[in-house]
Design an enzyme around this catalytic site. Structure first.
Site, short mmCIF file in Angstrom:
data_model
loop_
_atom_site.label_atom_id
_atom_site.label_comp_id
_atom_site.label_asym_id
_atom_site.label_seq_id
_atom_site.Cartn_x
_atom_site.Cartn_y
_atom_site.Cartn_z
CG HIS A 121 -22.60 -69.63 -69.43
ND1 HIS A 121 -21.33 -69.93 -69.89
CD2 HIS A 121 -23.06 -70.78 -68.88
CE1 HIS A 121 -21.05 -71.19 -69.63
NE2 HIS A 121 -22.08 -71.73 -69.00
CG LEU A 122 -29.02 -72.10 -67.53
CD1 LEU A 122 -30.32 -71.35 -67.27
CD2 LEU A 122 -29.30 -73.45 -68.14
CG HIS A 123 -25.89 -67.90 -63.88
ND1 HIS A 123 -25.96 -67.22 -65.08
CD2 HIS A 123 -26.21 -67.00 -62.93
CE1 HIS A 123 -26.30 -65.97 -64.86
NE2 HIS A 123 -26.46 -65.79 -63.56
CG LEU A 124 -29.57 -73.63 -62.49
CD1 LEU A 124 -29.58 -75.15 -62.45
CD2 LEU A 124 -30.96 -73.10 -62.76
#
Ligand SMILES: [Zn+2]
Length: 161
Positions: A121-124
């Site tokens: 799950h992409l996270h910045l």
């Protein structure tokens, strides 16, 4: 980014990844729950949300994520990518008000090889930084340098958002 020596991350590194996988994505699980405080969510947008890192490098370590469970930026539509950037911008403003940092590290680790802890799950990441903060940590050595609890951080950021 220089990697901070951070012994408090040991519970994170030592966590049971297989058991976590069986329970599902921690970000999706947090998002599904209404209790934002317990799940450390400071803002819910239209397509993306902002959450405290449960294993922060420093107080105010935030993450911006899409609602959609995807690994890569090209798995998102333009509106979602635009909202991610808007939330990153607001996050720097809020952290600037609350913590008065001298700089920020912004970024993402896409894929396990790039250092992603939760690659599904992409996270910045948004980290407030101060001149010499890494040196300070290595000087005092093996001490968790967090002047406040996650609950306090959540209260302060939530109030300023
Ligand atoms: Zn997810």
């Amino acid at each position: 980014m220089k990697r901070l020596f951070s012994p408090w991350r040991m519970p994170y590194l030592g966590r049971d990844k297989a058991a976590e996988k069986a329970r599902g994505c921690v970000f999706c699980l947090a998002l599904e729950q209404n209790d934002s405080a317990a799940n450390l969510i400071v803002h819910r947008g239209q397509r993306a949300f902002v959450i405290l890192n449960r294993f922060p490098y420093t107080s105010g370590h935030l993450m911006v994520l899409p609602f959609t469970h995807v690994e890569q930026l090209d798995g998102l539509d333009e509106a979602t990518r635009a909202e991610l950037m808007e939330l990153m911008t607001t996050a720097t403003q809020v952290l600037g008000t609350v913590y008065k940092p001298q700089g920020f590290n912004l970024g993402a680790n896409l894929g396990a090889a790039a250092g992603a802890g939760i690659e599904e799950h992409l996270h910045l990441h948004i980290l407030p930084r101060w001149a010499g903060d890494t040196n300070f940590i290595s000087t005092v050595g093996e001490t968790r340098v967090l002047p406040e609890t996650l609950e306090e951080t959540w209260q302060r950021i939530k109030a300023a958002w």
